[in-house]
Design a protein around this motif. Sequence first.
Motif, PDB file in Angstrom:
ATOM      1  N   ALA A   2       0.846  -1.187   0.000  1.00 48.80           N
ATOM      2  CA  ALA A   2       0.000   0.000   0.000  1.00 48.80           C
ATOM      3  C   ALA A   2       0.883   1.239   0.000  1.00 48.80           C
ATOM      4  O   ALA A   2       2.028   1.207   0.435  1.00 48.80           O
ATOM      5  CB  ALA A   2      -0.907  -0.010   1.222  1.00 48.80           C
ATOM      6  N   ARG A   7      -3.538   3.077   0.056  1.00 48.20           N
ATOM      7  CA  ARG A   7      -4.179   2.557  -1.152  1.00 48.20           C
ATOM      8  C   ARG A   7      -3.336   1.452  -1.766  1.00 48.20           C
ATOM      9  O   ARG A   7      -2.119   1.518  -1.779  1.00 48.20           O
ATOM     10  CB  ARG A   7      -4.341   3.669  -2.192  1.00 48.20           C
ATOM     11  N   THR A   8      -4.026   0.463  -2.289  1.00 53.42           N
ATOM     12  CA  THR A   8      -3.352  -0.601  -3.028  1.00 53.42           C
ATOM     13  C   THR A   8      -3.356  -0.243  -4.513  1.00 53.42           C
ATOM     14  O   THR A   8      -4.036   0.696  -4.942  1.00 53.42           O
ATOM     15  CB  THR A   8      -4.068  -1.947  -2.840  1.00 53.42           C
ATOM     16  N   GLU A  10      -4.769  -1.859  -6.830  1.00 53.21           N
ATOM     17  CA  GLU A  10      -6.137  -2.037  -7.320  1.00 53.21           C
ATOM     18  C   GLU A  10      -7.003  -0.828  -6.987  1.00 53.21           C
ATOM     19  O   GLU A  10      -7.838  -0.415  -7.805  1.00 53.21           O
ATOM     20  CB  GLU A  10      -6.756  -3.317  -6.737  1.00 53.21           C
ATOM     21  N   ASP A  11      -6.817  -0.247  -5.793  1.00 50.38           N
ATOM     22  CA  ASP A  11      -7.561   0.961  -5.415  1.00 50.38           C
ATOM     23  C   ASP A  11      -7.232   2.113  -6.357  1.00 50.38           C
ATOM     24  O   ASP A  11      -8.122   2.851  -6.789  1.00 50.38           O
ATOM     25  CB  ASP A  11      -7.234   1.384  -3.976  1.00 50.38           C
ATOM     26  N   VAL A  12      -5.950   2.265  -6.648  1.00 52.69           N
ATOM     27  CA  VAL A  12      -5.508   3.343  -7.535  1.00 52.69           C
ATOM     28  C   VAL A  12      -6.093   3.132  -8.928  1.00 52.69           C
ATOM     29  O   VAL A  12      -6.608   4.068  -9.550  1.00 52.69           O
ATOM     30  CB  VAL A  12      -3.963   3.413  -7.583  1.00 52.69           C
ATOM     31  N   HIS A  13      -6.049   1.904  -9.412  1.00 51.53           N
ATOM     32  CA  HIS A  13      -6.591   1.602 -10.744  1.00 51.53           C
ATOM     33  C   HIS A  13      -8.086   1.908 -10.806  1.00 51.53           C
ATOM     34  O   HIS A  13      -8.569   2.497 -11.780  1.00 51.53           O
ATOM     35  CB  HIS A  13      -6.329   0.136 -11.089  1.00 51.53           C
ATOM     36  N   GLU A  14      -8.797   1.527  -9.763  1.00 47.97           N
ATOM     37  CA  GLU A  14     -10.240   1.778  -9.721  1.00 47.97           C
ATOM     38  C   GLU A  14     -10.541   3.275  -9.748  1.00 47.97           C
ATOM     39  O   GLU A  14     -11.418   3.728 -10.493  1.00 47.97           O
ATOM     40  CB  GLU A  14     -10.847   1.140  -8.475  1.00 47.97           C
ATOM     41  N   ARG A  15      -9.798   4.048  -8.956  1.00 45.59           N
ATOM     42  CA  ARG A  15     -10.038   5.503  -8.930  1.00 45.59           C
ATOM     43  C   ARG A  15      -9.688   6.123 -10.280  1.00 45.59           C
ATOM     44  O   ARG A  15     -10.387   7.028 -10.754  1.00 45.59           O
ATOM     45  CB  ARG A  15      -9.229   6.158  -7.801  1.00 45.59           C
TER      46      ARG A  15
END
Length: 89
Positions: A2, A7-8, A10-15
């Motif tokens: 993180a 944030r991981t 995947e979180d960054v990609h989603e945002r």
Amino acid sequence: MADEQGRTFEDVHERLSEIVDEVSAEDISLDDALKLYEEAVKLGLSACDLSEQDLDAFLATEEDSESSPVEEGGASATPTGSTDMPREA
């Protein structure tokens, strides 16, 4: 792994995907689009850092799991004598 904000990748990609959708809206103002662009740039840099951390962690575990190369019979896989390569004069 993180980042500093927890944030991981995947979180960054989603945002980032959400930002793409928001910027694609026809009624977005220029100021809002610029703010989203700035956020996306920061997220992109964070994603690069996260991927480097993951790569470093992977390489560290690979180095830990590797031992010196030994062939069957206990001989070293790395030659210690002369090689067939010609030497420069």
